[in-house]
Design a protein around this motif. Sequence first.
Motif, short mmCIF file in Angstrom:
data_model
loop_
_atom_site.label_atom_id
_atom_site.label_comp_id
_atom_site.label_asym_id
_atom_site.label_seq_id
_atom_site.Cartn_x
_atom_site.Cartn_y
_atom_site.Cartn_z
N LEU A 252 0.82 -1.21 0.00
CA LEU A 252 0.00 0.00 0.00
C LEU A 252 0.85 1.25 0.00
O LEU A 252 0.54 2.24 -0.68
N ARG A 253 1.96 1.23 0.76
CA ARG A 253 2.85 2.40 0.78
C ARG A 253 3.47 2.62 -0.59
O ARG A 253 3.60 3.76 -1.05
N ARG A 254 3.89 1.53 -1.26
CA ARG A 254 4.45 1.67 -2.60
C ARG A 254 3.42 2.22 -3.57
O ARG A 254 3.74 3.07 -4.41
N ARG A 255 2.19 1.76 -3.44
CA ARG A 255 1.14 2.26 -4.33
C ARG A 255 0.87 3.74 -4.07
O ARG A 255 0.69 4.52 -5.01
N GLN A 256 0.82 4.13 -2.78
CA GLN A 256 0.59 5.53 -2.46
C GLN A 256 1.73 6.41 -2.94
O GLN A 256 1.52 7.52 -3.44
N THR A 257 2.98 5.90 -2.80
CA THR A 257 4.13 6.66 -3.26
C THR A 257 4.10 6.84 -4.77
O THR A 257 4.37 7.93 -5.29
N ALA A 258 3.77 5.77 -5.48
CA ALA A 258 3.68 5.85 -6.94
C ALA A 258 2.59 6.83 -7.38
O ALA A 258 2.78 7.61 -8.31
N ALA A 259 1.45 6.79 -6.68
CA ALA A 259 0.37 7.71 -7.02
C ALA A 259 0.77 9.16 -6.75
O ALA A 259 0.45 10.07 -7.53
N SER A 260 1.49 9.39 -5.64
CA SER A 260 1.96 10.75 -5.33
C SER A 260 2.94 11.25 -6.37
O SER A 260 2.88 12.41 -6.80
N LEU A 261 3.86 10.38 -6.83
CA LEU A 261 4.82 10.78 -7.86
C LEU A 261 4.11 11.11 -9.17
O LEU A 261 4.49 12.08 -9.85
N ARG A 262 3.09 10.33 -9.52
CA ARG A 262 2.35 10.62 -10.75
C ARG A 262 1.66 11.97 -10.66
O ARG A 262 1.63 12.73 -11.63
N LYS A 263 1.11 12.28 -9.49
CA LYS A 263 0.45 13.58 -9.32
C LYS A 263 1.45 14.72 -9.43
O LYS A 263 1.16 15.76 -10.05
N GLN A 264 2.63 14.53 -8.84
CA GLN A 264 3.64 15.57 -8.92
C GLN A 264 4.11 15.77 -10.36
O GLN A 264 4.29 16.91 -10.82
N GLU A 265 4.30 14.67 -11.09
CA GLU A 265 4.71 14.79 -12.49
C GLU A 265 3.63 15.46 -13.32
O GLU A 265 3.93 16.29 -14.19
N GLN A 266 2.36 15.13 -13.05
CA GLN A 266 1.27 15.76 -13.78
C GLN A 266 1.18 17.25 -13.47
O GLN A 266 0.98 18.08 -14.37
N ALA A 267 1.41 17.60 -12.19
CA ALA A 267 1.38 19.02 -11.82
C ALA A 267 2.52 19.78 -12.47
O ALA A 267 2.33 20.90 -12.97
N ALA A 268 3.72 19.16 -12.51
CA ALA A 268 4.87 19.81 -13.17
C ALA A 268 4.62 19.98 -14.65
O ALA A 268 4.96 21.02 -15.26
N ALA A 269 4.00 18.97 -15.29
CA ALA A 269 3.70 19.07 -16.72
C ALA A 269 2.66 20.17 -16.98
O ALA A 269 2.78 20.93 -17.95
N ASP A 270 1.69 20.33 -16.10
CA ASP A 270 0.67 21.38 -16.28
C ASP A 270 1.29 22.75 -16.13
O ASP A 270 0.92 23.71 -16.85
N GLN A 271 2.23 22.90 -15.19
CA GLN A 271 2.87 24.21 -14.98
C GLN A 271 3.76 24.59 -16.18
O GLN A 271 3.84 25.76 -16.56
#
Length: 273
Positions: A252-271
């Motif tokens: 679960l921690r690995r899944r949450q970490t992966a989801a957080s990284l995807r959100k950060q990458e998506q936010a960086a791409a939007d900016q």
Amino acid sequence: FRSVVWGAKILSQRDRQLDTWRGLLLPLLPVAVTMMVLILAEGDFGNTLMLAAITAGMLFAVGAPLRLFAIMGAVAVMGIIAVTIAAPYRMQRFTSWLHPGDDPLGFGWQVTQGQYALGTGGFWGVGLGASREKWGSLPEAHTDFIFSVVGEELGLVGTFTVLILFAVLAYAIVRLMKSTGDPFVRIASAGVGAWIVVQAVVNIGAVLGVLPITGVPLPLVSYGGSSLVPTLTALGMLMAFAKAEPGARRALRRRQTAASLRKQEQAAADQSR
């Protein structure tokens, strides 16, 4: 379900006393036997059998000696013989199981029609919802003999799928029992596993004609909230146990970490846009 939780709590609290007969059997066995007698007095042999399976499963999980199960099995066989002889309708069920062809229009009707439904399904079945037996020919088609309808509509593929799903569920419960270090989790999982697996075996065995009809539904498949709700509650408890295991926490921690990284990458791409 309450019997599982109560029995697991009693046995887990006596973890250091289980090497004695008193610590192993009291008060679990007297209370279980009393409940079985009361349930049997109401004429419900199926639930009596399920409670016996739950008790045996929990005792097996705590390492009860095999001679105890031999004694319990012998007593159970004598009890089944006694209650079968005492109730004429149970004797008729037993004789119809041994010789369903002797009275195909009477007590052998349900077994015969259930096997006929399975046979007419063939390999692929007649199609979902296209069963003919469930419209009056097969008694209790939506509860005790739902497996026959599955075989008729979905064929050998459908029945094998149901069996495989129950096998996967049993494997998952055994894996949880072996991986946990909590005695309560291990004992409760054994009780739930014995309950669901034995109930499925008894129901499917009755439909196939290899066991007498006892009136127990097929878990998670038969119609009826009085069976479905406790079963789902027990499975929800097992899922909570599994979620608390160290391996599940890491996943679960690995899944949450992966989801957080995807959100950060998506936010960086939007900016950057």
